[in-house]
Write an enzyme that holds these catalytic residues in place. Structure first.
Site, PDB file in Angstrom:
ATOM      1  N   GLY A  90       0.869  -1.176   0.000  1.00  0.00           N
ATOM      2  CA  GLY A  90       0.000   0.000   0.000  1.00  0.00           C
ATOM      3  C   GLY A  90       0.898   1.216   0.000  1.00  0.00           C
ATOM      4  O   GLY A  90       1.800   1.312  -0.828  1.00  0.00           O
ATOM      5  N   SER A 122       6.203  -5.343  -0.724  1.00  0.00           N
ATOM      6  CA  SER A 122       6.111  -3.923  -1.099  1.00  0.00           C
ATOM      7  C   SER A 122       6.296  -3.005   0.124  1.00  0.00           C
ATOM      8  O   SER A 122       7.379  -3.002   0.712  1.00  0.00           O
ATOM      9  CB  SER A 122       4.789  -3.709  -1.814  1.00  0.00           C
ATOM     10  OG  SER A 122       4.763  -2.475  -2.471  1.00  0.00           O
ATOM     11  N   ALA A 123       5.290  -2.253   0.547  1.00  0.00           N
ATOM     12  CA  ALA A 123       5.437  -1.398   1.730  1.00  0.00           C
ATOM     13  C   ALA A 123       5.832  -2.217   2.966  1.00  0.00           C
ATOM     14  O   ALA A 123       6.627  -1.765   3.795  1.00  0.00           O
ATOM     15  CB  ALA A 123       4.140  -0.633   2.001  1.00  0.00           C
ATOM     16  N   HIS A 159       9.744  -3.048  -6.007  1.00  0.00           N
ATOM     17  CA  HIS A 159       9.240  -2.698  -7.351  1.00  0.00           C
ATOM     18  C   HIS A 159      10.326  -1.965  -8.145  1.00  0.00           C
ATOM     19  O   HIS A 159      10.021  -1.018  -8.881  1.00  0.00           O
ATOM     20  CB  HIS A 159       8.001  -1.793  -7.274  1.00  0.00           C
ATOM     21  CG  HIS A 159       6.822  -2.388  -6.559  1.00  0.00           C
ATOM     22  ND1 HIS A 159       6.019  -3.349  -7.128  1.00  0.00           N
ATOM     23  CD2 HIS A 159       6.306  -2.168  -5.325  1.00  0.00           C
ATOM     24  CE1 HIS A 159       5.054  -3.672  -6.263  1.00  0.00           C
ATOM     25  NE2 HIS A 159       5.211  -2.978  -5.172  1.00  0.00           N
ATOM     26  N   GLU A 194      10.433  -6.952  -9.320  1.00  0.00           N
ATOM     27  CA  GLU A 194       9.223  -7.734  -9.039  1.00  0.00           C
ATOM     28  C   GLU A 194       9.453  -9.202  -9.395  1.00  0.00           C
ATOM     29  O   GLU A 194       9.713  -9.526 -10.564  1.00  0.00           O
ATOM     30  CB  GLU A 194       8.044  -7.163  -9.835  1.00  0.00           C
ATOM     31  CG  GLU A 194       7.656  -5.767  -9.354  1.00  0.00           C
ATOM     32  CD  GLU A 194       6.548  -5.134 -10.181  1.00  0.00           C
ATOM     33  OE1 GLU A 194       6.216  -5.670 -11.255  1.00  0.00           O
ATOM     34  OE2 GLU A 194       6.024  -4.092  -9.748  1.00  0.00           O
TER      35      GLU A 194
END
Lengths: 235, 235
Positions: A90, A122-123, A159, A194
């Site tokens: 997020g 990710s986050a 990413h 990724e």
């Protein structure tokens, strides 16, 4: 002994949520029945309940019960009692703000350092580094600090995107942005493409997945690291 | 009467620094002999002196003498006495940190609001909005606040990029990021494509350049605005 998976992304193009990681997660969370999901990075679109449901469906396929941290009255206590963690993606500014607001940044760091298995995407991966300062996210909320869990001795750029050599866009490339970070900070930064992830087992850190990763150190030319590279001594 | 140019970028692909804007700047800074350049956004690569020299060369071609704010012993006094300003691009987190550190955020805002002509490009444009929270930059340094000059009643996203429909990258698009901002903030955001700028004359705000801009409002579908659109009432 630390046991951590730090993934660039939850989802590969054309794949389902967490699909490519499930075989790894089955081993990673072996003998854990209940894992806590930290949905705080999600800035809307779907609720914490809906986000937890989505993650729970993926975990259900490897027979693990996932419950959202937002469901607990006392999040710090929930962290102390947890068998495992998954922090989803997020917005990193929001995630870090929420972890400080709920006063659980330190409790989570200590619990994971003491050996409770952790998965970040990710986050949720960004916060594994020393600071969130190499996030790609927009500063939609002002966190009380940029310091994060410090589970590893360097920073991540999830990413990670290679420069588009055909682009006529004049905005900074990801590599330029990381170079800007190194104008003021000496922390190494690993650009995780990724499909790549880091496996942390005790003090051993290994690059996993089929792709290379790009390592940026202050005042040095970036280098490409092969899959299975040992990053244990990077700091 | 406010007199401000807020440009998405300093440089168009294939063009020289400020080249496409020079005819506009000649009128904008008419009868101003000395303009102050604010180089603080630059995170290295070139020094403040070198950055100022680059900007000064462009201004020299329209017969204006540019001097770097970093050359003045008392930056606040230099701002009070200035005939005009140009704030160049770089990293917005750094620029905002420096403006607060030198205690000139308010002085600069007041001086520009009272009618001293201002030009911003990229990071120098970001700070014209109510906050820097819709920047694309990496948080390489922790600013004391995200609040900025507030010369206009909305926020900017310079270097606005349309989603690449062929991309297999799973990172958020610019539109998604701005939508995340609107999960927590009601301030409108104008996505300014490279080659667009805003002209502020008193209370009148006009979209300039040949391109459309994309306007994002909380809980509304984004809309495309034609060049010469009047944004005076946007807030």
């Amino acid at each position: 002994m630390k046991s951590i998976i730090i993934a660039s992304t939850s989802t590969l193009h054309g794949g389902n949520y967490l699909e490519y990681l499930l075989p790894v997660l089955e081993t990673h969370f072996k003998n854990r029945k209940n894992v806590i999901f930290i949905p705080y990075a999600r800035p809307g679109g779907i609720s914490h309940d809906e986000y937890t449901k989505k993650a729970a469906e993926a975990f259900d396929s490897i027979n693990i019960n996932l419950r959202g941290l937002h469901e607990f009255e006392n999040p710090e206590e929930a962290i102390q009692n947890a068998e495992g963690f998954f922090t989803g993606g997020g917005n990193t500014f929001l995630l870090v703000t929420q972890l400080y607001k709920h006063k659980i940044m330190q409790a989570l760091a200590e619990k994971v350092k003491s050996g409770t298995p952790y998965l970040g995407t990710s986050a949720g991966s960004n916060i594994c580094g020393l600071s969130m300062q190499t996030t790609n996210d927009m500063p939609i909320i002002y966190p009380p600090s940029f310091q994060t869990l410090g589970l590893i001795s360097f920073n991540l750029n999830p990413h990670y995107l290679d420069p588009d050599t055909n682009s006529q866009h004049m905005g900074e490339t990801r590599e330029t942005r990381i170079k800007e970070f190194h104008a003021f900070n000496s922390i190494p930064v690993l650009g995780l493409r990724e499909g790549s992830w880091l496996e942390v087992k005790g003090e051993k850190i290994t690059l996993k997945g089929n792709l290379k990763a790009r390592l940026f150190k202050q005042n040095e030319t970036p280098v490409e690291l092969e899959s299975e590279s040992d990053l244990s001594n990077l700091k």
